[in-house]
Design an enzyme around this catalytic site. Structure first.
Site: not given
Ligand code: NI
Length: 264
Positions: A148, A167, A173, A175, A208-209, A253
């Site tokens: 994100h 960020c 980047h 998580h 996801d992903h 996170e």
């Protein structure tokens, strides 16, 4: 009013006539031998402070009383069920927790037992709460990996970097997020596979992903902070469980950062 929680760890070895006490309550006491069933019971007590000690209740007394009054009841029941070849389902677990609450209630008369939570594995717990007498709270953790970028289109580049720091880096980047979903239900209405399927279908697969800002339409307008992700998770799951009600969603996170949302 203070709310004090103490976790008590113990193991039950179902086919031994008695459990081995051991000397390490940090790990498990009774200690367990070979293949044993490990439990962690979190006892939450509400009450005022004792003036002399500054305690609600001495946590060592909680350890002692749980091991003296609650563990033998659970151990005896599990040994009986194992001998009978009988499954210990959520109805039986809820019954054991209710009996445990009654035992502790009569011991700690200066504080009330507001919650008892039994950890069934490192990622799954069942709890009873004094506010909802006939319900159990079931929680389980899931994971997803996503990238994100924190960015507000209505701000300048300089303002974005000053607000979000690294960020806001353009390529984003990643998580490894942990999602904890807690529902409440009548014990007989809890079905783990249904619960997991709904969380997987309605939430995890969507995130996801993925690149949250690009791949998830909701986050093309909403900044994918951990706070906004917890609201998104709530909205994705609320009303989806057939006989259970969503109680809380927590998005973690990083090890240091998480946010819980209760629907308002
Ligand atoms: Ni981030």
């Amino acid at each position: 009013m203070h709310r004090l929680t103490r976790k008590v760890r113990f193991s039950i070895t179902p086919f031994l006539p008695a459990d081995i006490n051991g000397f390490n309550s940090f790990s498990s006491q009774p200690a367990g031998d070979g293949l044993a069933i490990f439990f962690e019971l979190a006892v939450t007590l509400d009450g005022g402070l004792d003036e002399k000690s500054g305690f609600v209740v001495n946590v060592l007394d909680i350890d002692t009383e749980v091991r003296k009054s609650v563990v033998p009841v659970i151990a005896e029941r599990i040994r009986t069920y194992f001998k009978q070849g009988r499954h210990t389902g959520f109805i039986e677990i809820a019954q054991l927790l209710a009996e445990s609450r009654e035992k502790l209630k009569s011991i700690f008369t200066n504080a009330s037992v507001s919650c008892l939570s039994l950890q069934l594995n490192p990622l799954r717990a069942v709890a009873i709460d004094s506010r909802e007498k006939n319900m159990v709270y079931f929680s389980e953790k899931f994971e997803f990996a996503a990238t994100h970028k924190l960015w507000n289109d209505s701000l300048s580049e300089q303002e974005n970097f000053s607000l979000f720091g690294k960020c806001a880096n353009p390529a984003g980047h990643g998580h490894n997020y942990i999602v904890e979903v807690m529902v409440k239900a009548a014990p007989g209405d809890l079905h783990v596979a249904d619960f997991q399927r709904i969380v997987d279908e309605k939430l995890i697969r969507i995130l996801d992903h993925k690149n949250l800002n690009v791949d998830v339409p909701h986050f093309s307008k909403v900044i994918p902070t951990v706070e906004n992700l917890s609201v998104f998770a709530w909205d994705s799951l609320f009303g989806r469980f057939e006989k259970a009600t969503l109680h809380c969603v927590t998005i973690q996170e990083t090890e240091k950062t998480f946010c819980s949302y209760y629907g308002k």
